[in-house]
Design an enzyme around this catalytic site. Sequence first.
Site, PDB file in Angstrom:
ATOM      1  CG  ASP A  28      -1.835   1.170   1.333  1.00  0.00           C
ATOM      2  OD1 ASP A  28      -1.738   2.079   0.484  1.00  0.00           O
ATOM      3  OD2 ASP A  28      -2.676   1.187   2.261  1.00  0.00           O
ATOM      4  NE  ARG A  65      -1.987  10.737   5.937  1.00  0.00           N
ATOM      5  CZ  ARG A  65      -2.278   9.610   5.317  1.00  0.00           C
ATOM      6  NH1 ARG A  65      -2.339   8.483   5.990  1.00  0.00           N
ATOM      7  NH2 ARG A  65      -2.507   9.599   4.016  1.00  0.00           N
ATOM      8  CD  GLU A 123      -5.036  -0.786  -0.544  1.00  0.00           C
ATOM      9  OE1 GLU A 123      -5.234  -1.952  -0.156  1.00  0.00           O
ATOM     10  OE2 GLU A 123      -5.758   0.169  -0.241  1.00  0.00           O
TER      11      GLU A 123
HETATM   12  P1  TTP Z   1      -5.412   5.171   0.524  1.00  0.00           P
HETATM   13  O1  TTP Z   1      -4.373   4.117   0.340  1.00  0.00           O
HETATM   14  O2  TTP Z   1      -6.593   4.850   1.362  1.00  0.00           O
HETATM   15  O3  TTP Z   1      -4.749   6.471   1.177  1.00  0.00           O
HETATM   16  P2  TTP Z   1      -3.298   7.072   1.018  1.00  0.00           P
HETATM   17  O4  TTP Z   1      -2.441   6.249   0.135  1.00  0.00           O
HETATM   18  O5  TTP Z   1      -3.432   8.500   0.616  1.00  0.00           O
HETATM   19  O6  TTP Z   1      -2.750   7.085   2.499  1.00  0.00           O
HETATM   20  P3  TTP Z   1      -2.127   5.875   3.357  1.00  0.00           P
HETATM   21  O7  TTP Z   1      -0.713   6.265   3.617  1.00  0.00           O
HETATM   22  O8  TTP Z   1      -2.956   5.868   4.608  1.00  0.00           O
HETATM   23  O9  TTP Z   1      -2.255   4.606   2.565  1.00  0.00           O
HETATM   24  O10 TTP Z   1      -5.960   5.652  -0.876  1.00  0.00           O
HETATM   25  C1  TTP Z   1      -5.098   5.856  -2.001  1.00  0.00           C
HETATM   26  C2  TTP Z   1      -5.452   7.139  -2.725  1.00  0.00           C
HETATM   27  O11 TTP Z   1      -6.813   7.093  -3.148  1.00  0.00           O
HETATM   28  C3  TTP Z   1      -5.322   8.377  -1.855  1.00  0.00           C
HETATM   29  O12 TTP Z   1      -4.025   8.955  -1.958  1.00  0.00           O
HETATM   30  C4  TTP Z   1      -6.400   9.274  -2.352  1.00  0.00           C
HETATM   31  C5  TTP Z   1      -7.416   8.380  -3.007  1.00  0.00           C
HETATM   32  N1  TTP Z   1      -8.678   8.261  -2.219  1.00  0.00           N
HETATM   33  C6  TTP Z   1      -9.773   9.034  -2.599  1.00  0.00           C
HETATM   34  O13 TTP Z   1      -9.676   9.813  -3.549  1.00  0.00           O
HETATM   35  N2  TTP Z   1     -10.958   8.901  -1.917  1.00  0.00           N
HETATM   36  C7  TTP Z   1     -11.097   8.044  -0.861  1.00  0.00           C
HETATM   37  O14 TTP Z   1     -12.193   7.933  -0.280  1.00  0.00           O
HETATM   38  C8  TTP Z   1      -9.951   7.269  -0.461  1.00  0.00           C
HETATM   39  C9  TTP Z   1     -10.042   6.335   0.728  1.00  0.00           C
HETATM   40  C10 TTP Z   1      -8.772   7.404  -1.166  1.00  0.00           C
HETATM   41 MG    MG Z   2      -2.174   4.168   0.414  1.00  0.00          MG
END
Ligand code: TTP
Ligand code: MG
Length: 574
Positions: A28, A65, A123
């Site tokens: 991820d 954050r 992911e």
């Molecule tokens: P995530 O992997 O949930 O978040 P992230 O990578 O930003 O943070 P983390 O370090 O906690 O993994 O989601 C991946 C990307 O998808 C995120 O950068 C932005 C987008 N996203 C949206 O646009 N809307 C949403 O509801 C979510 C959960 C993510």
């Molecule tokens: Mg992420």
Amino acid sequence: MDMDMDNLDSKRKAPRRKGDDRVILHFDLDCFYAQCIENANPHLKSVPLGIKQKSILATCNYVARKHGVKKLMGIQEAKRLCPDLVLADGEDLSPFRDVSKQIYSLLKSYSWNGRVERLGLDEAFLDVTDVVAYNLGLVNHHCLEESWFCLSREDPERGFAFDARQVKGCVWPPDFVSDRENEGTDSLRLRLLFGSHLAFYLRQQIEDLGYTSACGISTNKLLAKLAGDRNKPRNQTTLLSSHSPVPFLDPLPLRKIPGIGSKTITAMKSLLKTDDDGDLTVHNARTNPAVSPFALERLLAGSGGGGEKGIGQKVWLLLHGIDGSEVKPARDVPRQIGIEDTYRGLTQLSQVRAGLVQITTSLLRRMHVDLLDGFDAVTPPISPVPTSVGKGRWLAQPKTLRLTTRPYHPPSEWDKFEYNHGRVSKSAVLPRFVFDLNIEPESIAERLVEGTLMPLFHSLNPDKSKLCIGLLNVCVTNMDRAKESSRGGDIMAAFQRQREVEEIRGVAFADEPPDGEEKAEDTSDDTEVEWVEEEDEQDGVRCRLCGCVIPVFAVEAHGRWHELDEGWVEPQGG
Ligand code: TTP
Ligand code: MG
């Protein structure tokens, strides 16, 4: 009723674990959109950064954050918590998709069995059982500290040195002590240990592209995903619970478990006789005598439940950390490609037309990136819009074009209507001129909108006096994969022949119901496993797709985010 109770009791036994013979990695990317923007603007790496979509943050970097800013937070709230927050626009998803494709290709290139499953944009799961087994066969148990991890069966020099005495990165439980004397040469610990070194190596390769990530290492997808969540960002966790994953899972909120969606939570609350799912943990659900595979099946698959047969058992197994689902083989072309945008009520046809041209142009560019052989849009990491005019060969050509629209729901109506209320779709055959690489995407888009999309729009929205559009989505699907022609003809010729056959058959509305009626899409499939981070619950709305509680202001952006999965994630059991 008595019989029900008998069944309920007899089936409450803890299921036996199966499938510990795999090694699964789950990657991820950290604050994905933020990292993409930072790599294009390195000076942003050290400042708190939020990626804006309309009035919310799709994500924010880890500097932000630390100030309490969170994913899906409203801009105002984020600015209040962190006045120095720098905002970057995240409306155009193309750069994120490009980076995503680049990282996915990298991971695929290390897989031997092709089992690399992408989930959303940032992911991926890898089943590396075969790579690990091969390396276990080579290891010298008398000199573990100087081991060599082979990345290729053909070229023994392609690999890396590692210390096979220790797991790389974090482990769970943190105080795990191995019984190395008795573990033999192919123990679960050793396999996961090898997996952890491979995970670390792959994370380094991803870092060489400029992106940090978290990784979980375990024996199934569920546990790998949850393990990776333990230590974020830029870290990895190996789940070494050789006896049972139950102590690992038990403290987790039920809603954190992928595969346990909103319907399951509602069913669980009715079994546990509670209104509040805030504190509902896996332990609460697993140990309560009212919860059994049978009771869950009755509520989820019975009349009104609508779930697939066997859902009760599936949920029961998830509560015990058992997930037999395979890592799906990588695809070189997506199942479908869709692009959409949301609006605060388009009332004029000219606005709709302009919106469609914009979306369709992006879609055509995306088709070039994803479907043309040898077209590499990803160097440097965030490049200007790549030009593919005149270049490449189609690996696959979609046959169907689908338009989806949804009316605008102002915030005052959000308690009355679900996000997808009024969503309707209609499809048509995708005209051939779309595949002509000598015409600029903008011109193709204009022609496609005039000739195909506007007629579809009119038939979906016949009453122009009530026009108030909140969402437009254009999607190409029904991929026709190129096959090398047995007569040695080129790929385009093979497509041409197939297309001609279809045209003769008169396929007009390729995936329409026979009567040509408009059909509202049902997106309420609770069996789909979504792997979404949870946010604060205050005043939230539960997402129908993933069961997550989304703050009201983030509902639209969250819905858009689900759309991203369309091209890559297949519904479970579907
Ligand atoms: P995530 O992997 O949930 O978040 P992230 O990578 O930003 O943070 P983390 O370090 O906690 O993994 O989601 C991946 C990307 O998808 C995120 O950068 C932005 C987008 N996203 C949206 O646009 N809307 C949403 O509801 C979510 C959960 C993510
Ligand atoms: Mg992420």
